[in-house]
Design an enzyme around this catalytic site. Structure first.
Site, PDB file in Angstrom:
ATOM      1  CG  HIS A 330      -1.815   1.205   1.279  1.00 44.37           C
ATOM      2  ND1 HIS A 330      -3.016   1.274   0.607  1.00 44.37           N
ATOM      3  CD2 HIS A 330      -1.666   2.392   1.921  1.00 44.37           C
ATOM      4  CE1 HIS A 330      -3.568   2.451   0.833  1.00 44.37           C
ATOM      5  NE2 HIS A 330      -2.770   3.150   1.621  1.00 44.37           N
ATOM      6  CG  HIS A 346       2.280   7.801  -0.060  1.00 42.15           C
ATOM      7  ND1 HIS A 346       1.675   8.992  -0.369  1.00 42.15           N
ATOM      8  CD2 HIS A 346       1.302   6.999   0.420  1.00 42.15           C
ATOM      9  CE1 HIS A 346       0.386   8.921  -0.077  1.00 42.15           C
ATOM     10  NE2 HIS A 346       0.140   7.735   0.390  1.00 42.15           N
ATOM     11  CE  LYS A 394      -2.355   9.162  -3.665  1.00 37.98           C
ATOM     12  NZ  LYS A 394      -2.988   8.327  -2.663  1.00 37.98           N
TER      13      LYS A 394
END
Length: 453
Positions: A330, A346, A394
């Protein structure tokens, strides 16, 4: 005079006016019905009339002036009148005003407008190990050049296929990793010490070069970058052991959050080897000493490596599917939800890899919340960006550029064990909120940086 009225009647104009009046009455009834059902009102266009669905199915046609107007798409800013469009905030600290769009703090919940069906169609699940790596014949952003893809050399890749215990690892880092009393009492001081211990961090302009393009607000759907974020990455970067091993973990997952993950023997070996490699670095050694001083873990590195493996690589349920996700997948790799929304993602290395393959389309950076805030440039190592991944948006994602894999994993682990949901800390020249969400008591739901500008 009587002849004039007969002419009007025979022309059909009287009936036309009558029909228009009836249509107006029915339109008012429809609006009342929408209000009863609490449906959002649609603003109608003044052009582009067309047949009703019933007419389209039956093949009947009507005069142009009798066709109903299609509902305006409220999500399309170009189709909205001036007063409807979001207005830029005059005072960014007053984001609660009705006409201002607030900038959400929790990045994981932003909707996207991507085409999830296309992403599913582009999935390639036949690669060894069951990973989700897309091929270069999949989605490609229009007008972008695919850049050379730096990756570990063949010699490294061949060694990584051996058993983890038989592989070669870097020497132990020689640095002072004992936490001070101040750091034990202040999470921000500890995080800043981790920044200082990141001896493997890359140097902007030397190891890599980025082009930030132009900035934008969240509601701005225009692509504000004419090119890729990464212009250059030195070929020596993936000769560094922790970078090379991290790279080999990225293709072990399905992008689709609803798909169950399976761990192959090769992938398990890659996890063990990665943890062995980073355990020799200063940030991980400092993390162990810090958590041991806090009586959270023992001071045994072998036990700690198993703790890290459970925390970051153990599969858990997400999106209604058993064993569909992990903290590592994730946070560092990214996932796409069923409704078509990128969550997580990220990490700058994953961004570089996907961008060089053509599956990430950089759209520009998000402007600072407050006017007068510093704008990112080629030297910045903390960016809040917007991008498309496999055609799915995103809206915003904060990325620390050039930091080492061991630093990020140590920082997020420290905040998970010692911090709260919001952790305002100093990282070198940057003031950051490390946002950390727990999933139950012992799992990371998500963790990511937010620039405090």
């Amino acid at each position: 005079m009587e002849g004039f009225f007969n002419t009007l009647k025979s022309s059909g104009l009287v009936d036309a006016v009558k029909d228009m009046a009836l249509d107006a009455l029915h339109l008012n009834d429809d609006k009342k019905e929408e209000n009863v059902d609490s449906k959002p009102r649609r603003h109608e266009s003044s052009s582009s009339w067309g047949p009703t669905p019933q007419e389209a199915e039956s093949g009947d046609s009507q005069p142009e002036w009798r066709r109903p107007r299609p509902a305006r798409n409220d999500d399309d800013e170009s189709s909205q009148s001036e007063w409807q469009r979001p207005r830029p905030s005059r005072n960014e600290d007053e984001e609660s005003s009705g006409w201002r769009r607030p900038r959400p703090e929790r990045e994981e919940e932003r909707p996207s407008g991507g085409n999830w069906a296309q992403v599913v169609g582009d999935q390639e699940d036949g690669n060894q190990g069951g990973g989700r790596r897309q091929g270069n014949d999949g989605w490609q952003p229009a007008g972008r050049k695919q850049r050379p893809h730096r990756h570990p050399n063949d010699e490294q890749a061949e060694e990584y296929r051996h058993d983890a215990s038989a592989q070669h690892y870097a020497d132990e880092a020689s640095a002072n990793v004992e936490p001070t009393e101040e750091e034990l009492a202040d999470l921000s001081a500890a995080c800043n010490r981790l920044w200082e211990l990141d001896l493997n961090r890359l140097t902007p302009g030397q190891d890599y070069e980025i082009d930030c393009g132009d900035g934008k607000k969240l509601y701005n759907k225009e692509d504000m970058s004419g090119d890729s974020l990464f212009k250059f990455l030195d070929e020596g970067v993936f000769k560094r052991p922790t970078y090379a091993r991290f790279y080999h973990l990225l293709d072990n997952y399905h992008a689709d959050e609803s798909k169950r993950e399976e761990l192959s023997a090769t992938e398990e070996q890659e996890q063990v080897a990665f943890l062995e490699e980073i355990s020799r670095t200063a940030p991980i050694k400092y993390l162990l000493r810090y958590l041991a001083e806090k009586r959270i873990v023992s001071g045994n590195m072998e036990e700690f490596k198993q703790t890290l493996r459970t925390l970051w690589f153990r599969f858990y349920n997400r999106g209604g599917t058993q064993n569909a996700s992990s903290a590592f997948e994730h946070v560092f790799v990214g996932e796409i939800k069923r409704q078509g929304e990128v969550s997580g993602f990220h990490n700058w290395i994953q961004f570089y890899v996907e961008e060089s393959k053509g599956t990430v389309d950089y759209q520009g950076y998000i402007l600072p919340r407050r006017r007068g805030g510093d704008l990112p440039d080629s030297q910045s190592q903390l960016l809040t960006v917007q991008f498309d991944w496999n055609g799915v948006r995103k809206e915003q994602s904060s990325v620390m550029v050039g930091v080492s894999p061991e630093f990020e994993l140590a920082l997020y682990t420290l905040c998970f064990y010692v911090g709260e949901e919001n952790n305002n800390v100093d990282l070198g020249p940057y003031r950051v909120n490390v946002k950390c969400y727990h999933m139950g008591e012992d799992r990371i739901g998500s963790v990511f940086p937010i620039a405090l500008d």
